[in-house]
Design a protein around this motif. Structure first.
Motif: not given
Length: 785
Positions: A697-714
């Motif tokens: 989730d943290q890596r996805s957020m740094e790569n600007q994929d915030w929607d994917g980061a929220n899904k990974e975080k859940l």
């Protein structure tokens, strides 16, 4: 010394205590009255009718016990009471009464209810009927009554369990006797067995009757309290709904006021900037820009307080009046310490243009530690690897803030499922590592021969940890249980760090850092509450620092951090409170005061003052500065007595102990990261599989994929939740089977007793770096997907 001879049963208490007044008179006897969450004091009981000498609100106060008879009450700002009771028993009575009053004051403050049951805030919006007032009076929860009810229900339940065990026991014995009776043929033995059966049947009947009576009592008590608890639950629900409505209304009103202010500003600028050739001039500050106001005005003052500890030999206030040699006078009311104006406009643009040495280091190579005091640019130029200088820019995502925040008021920050929109792409473990950006201060301190000078540099290092908080408002990711982070910067900074999340509830991180001549370790945990407009974060762990050469061992606790304008306005951060840095080797002490910002205070925002004293209480250094700019220190040379009988100190010229590095260009588009923060999440080979760099989730957020980061975080949070439930089920099964259950244990830290404080703390086992060399990660959990 108090009038009451029994333990306090409510938040009302009164009696005599000794209060520290100043360094001339010392402790003075005062009459204290505790009532309605407020602690007030008078010179004597007669003054209660006309003159109150001081009052402190316990809702926002901290209560600390020092020795067998002394304790301290502080609101983290301007009010601090150093008190002493006549005995340890009296001290404990007062502390108990204060804790009870504080809990009740916090409860009433959160629910918006005063002592008499009226609405403190909501009566401005709605008139209450007599029936509603009666209902409130009936519904007010009394802590002692609820505790007594729960204890009574628990006792009744224990009686039921005891009766159940006896019934099973006597029932089995009765059944056995009946079976033996059926097998007997001899009449003599039959009479004996019948008598035994009658005795056992009588015991079974008595036990059954006792259980029936216990069940009846339990049912009556539960039914009696059930309706009351239903009314309490309904009352709390209505209170929360009203609070949400009120906060939402205030947020809308503030937003409308800001829009009106922008329009007024635009109208004022229109007269001065309009061009006669333009028919539709562009107006700065218009609504299209959507600029937010910064509530905390940067007001500069020429003087500020120097807060001093409670020891009589330490000095209440200092005033600097010279340049090279300064006169410092004592004032029982607290004098100001004149500061020099700081030039914060200096920048070092050359640092980003200097060439770096690009080399590829072998994974197992041993690198040379950085030299003490080496400039940051030189250290980075000597690095064995080229590190990144930027990350992807933060995307502009809109979010319904109120829809998320309205359900979080009053809750602990660690238990709120926040989306990544509020975060920055770093974990809390990495954020702790940022504290070593100015590690050259510790290298300089390690070379100091004078312990007080060394302590002054240590104090400057603790202050430097807050340098980025003035503009960093993003929330770091909460680490998962078992998550680790390593940072080996021996090639440029001269240190390496290993951190691990050792507990989930309460969330606790353990960290160990080692430099060339020092070692620093800490256990970081915190208490956080969201209060609608601001978020208060109070660190609870203790940091340790030990120098190898001198053997000096220092400890300290961090101050409170408050994030303002959570709902409406531009976020800004304030650090405030008092910090004591103790040298456990020789008794030296540094007392720092972080001034709290207030609209009505003349204090300079973000100001820090402090003194360094030896074991005898003799002041050796004075410290002044701002936690987001720099800290200066001046050595006290001598002490004389003024014509008024007050001590006057002479200090030498001040020198800069710490100064903030220039901010990298364009960092406002990269989460306001410093250069070190940009480098912390850079991928590296050979790290543990639980390292923060590998969080999806943290890596996805740094790569600007915030929607994917929220899904990974859940997904990660659900996996962590299932793992916790599995451990709880295993613990219950082990208890039912009568065997010992081994709880969760961290991989690289072990819980042991702290030799300095006597508390339990997670200490580093010194096994991580050896395991990394062997790439042996068998003890690491599978925490990522």
């Amino acid at each position: 010394m108090t009038d009451s001879k029994t333990m306090p049963s409510s938040d009302s208490y009164k009696g005599w205590l000794y209060k520290w007044t100043n360094y001339i008179k010392g402790y003075q006897k005062r009459w204290f009255v505790l009532q309605n969450g407020l602690l007030s004091y008078y010179r004597n009981q007669a003054e209660m009718a006309h003159t109150c000498r001081g009052t402190i609100n316990l809702a926002n106060a901290f209560i600390h016990t020092e020795d067998s008879c002394s304790f301290v009450i502080s609101n983290g700002g301007t009010q601090t009471y150093h008190l002493k009771a006549s005995s340890e028993v009296e001290r404990q009575k007062w502390v108990t009464a204060l804790e009870l009053a504080k809990a009740k004051a916090i409860r009433m403050m959160e629910s918006g209810i005063s002592e008499d049951g009226d609405y403190v805030v909501f009566n401005f919006y709605k008139e209450k009927t007599d029936s509603e007032e009666d209902e409130d009076l009936i519904s007010q929860p009394d802590k002692d009554e609820l505790q007594n009810t729960l204890r009574t229900l628990g006792a009744k339940l224990e009686d039921l369990n005891t009766c159940n065990d006896l019934i099973v026991k006597h029932g089995a014995a009765l059944q056995k006797s009946l079976s033996e009776l059926e097998q007997l043929d001899n009449s003599t033995d039959t009479a004996t067995r019948i008598k035994s059966v009658n005795e056992r049947a009588t015991l079974f009947r008595i036990t059954s009757s006792a259980m029936i009576n216990a069940c009846s009592d339990f049912l009556d008590l539960a039914q009696t309290q059930g309706k009351r608890w239903q009314r309490l639950l309904q009352h709390e629900h209505e209170q929360r709904v009203r609070l949400e409505d009120m906060v939402e209304q205030i947020a809308k009103q503030q937003q409308n006021l800001e829009k009106q202010a922008r329009k007024s500003l635009a109208a004022a600028n229109l007269h001065s900037k309009i061009d006669t050739n333009d028919t539709e001039p562009k107006v700065e500050g218009s609504e299209e820009e959507e600029d937010d106001f910064f509530d905390a005005l940067d007001i500069q003052h020429t003087e500020y307080q120097v807060a001093l500890p409670h020891k009589p030999s330490m000095h209440k206030g200092l005033r600097r009046v010279g340049s090279d040699v300064s006169q410092i006078s004592l004032d029982s009311l607290g004098a100001g310490y004149q500061r020099q104006d700081y030039d914060s406009s200096e920048s070092d643009a050359e640092g980003d243009n200097e060439a770096r040495v690009i080399a590829t280091a072998r994974k197992q190579s041993k690198t040379k530690m950085g030299q003490p005091g080496t400039p940051v640019r030189t250290r980075r130029a000597n690095s064995l690897r080229k590190r990144r200088s930027a990350i992807l820019e933060r995307p502009n995502h809109t979010l319904n803030l109120w829809g998320i925040m309205k359900n979080c008021i009053g809750r602990d920050l660690s238990k709120i499922p926040m989306p990544v929109n509020f975060s920055e792409p770093l974990s809390m473990l990495q954020r702790l590592t940022e504290e070593f950006e100015y590690s050259e201060i510790l290298d300089t301190a390690a070379a100091c021969e004078d312990s007080c000078e060394q302590l002054a540099y240590v104090a400057a290092f603790t202050i430097s940890a807050y340098a980025t908080t003035s503009f960093r408002t993003g929330k770091p990711f909460n680490p998962l249980l078992g998550e680790t982070y390593e940072c080996d910067r021996r090639d440029d900074y001269g240190w390496r760090v290993i951190s691990e999340q050792v507990s989930h509830h309460p969330p606790t991180a353990a960290m160990y850092a080692e430099g060339r001549d020092w070692a620093l370790w800490q256990e970081f945990t915190m208490s956080s509450k969201f209060r609608g407009k601001y978020l208060a974060i109070t660190p609870l762990g203790i940091a340790h620092l030990r120098f190898n050469k001198s053997g000096n061992h220092y400890t300290w606790r961090k101050v409170t951090t408050t994030v303002h304008n959570i709902i409406v306005g531009k976020l800004w951060v304030d650090n405030h409170g008092e910090m004591d840095i103790v040298n456990h080797t020789n008794g030296d002490l540094c007392h720092l005061k972080y001034s709290q910002y207030s609209y009505f205070s003349r204090e300079t925002p973000r100001k820090v003052t402090g003194v360094v004293a030896d074991r005898n209480g003799q002041t050796n250094w004075v410290l002044t500065g701002m936690w987001d700019e720099k800290i200066e220190g001046a050595k006290v040379l001598s002490c004389t007595t003024s014509s008024k009988g007050k001590p006057v100190f002479e200090s030498g010229p001040s020198k800069v102990l710490w100064k903030k590095n220039p901010i990298p260009p364009g960092n406002e588009k990269m989460y306001n990261f410093t250069q070190l923060a940009v480098e912390l999440n850079e991928m590296e080979p050979g790290v543990a599989p639980t390292d923060s760099r590998l969080r999806p989730d943290q890596r996805s957020m740094e790569n600007q994929d915030w929607d994917g980061a929220n899904k990974e975080k859940l997904k990660l949070e659900e996996k962590q939740r299932l793992a916790r439930k599995r451990r709880e089920a295993e613990a219950e099964q082990a208890a039912s089977e009568g065997r010992e259950y081994v709880p969760y244990e961290p991989a690289w830290f072990k819980k042991t007793k702290d030799q300095q404080t006597g508390n339990l703390i997670h200490m580093y086992t010194h096994e991580y770096w050896e395991a990394k060399e062997k790439q042996d990660w068998g003890r690491c959990l599978d925490i990522y997907l």
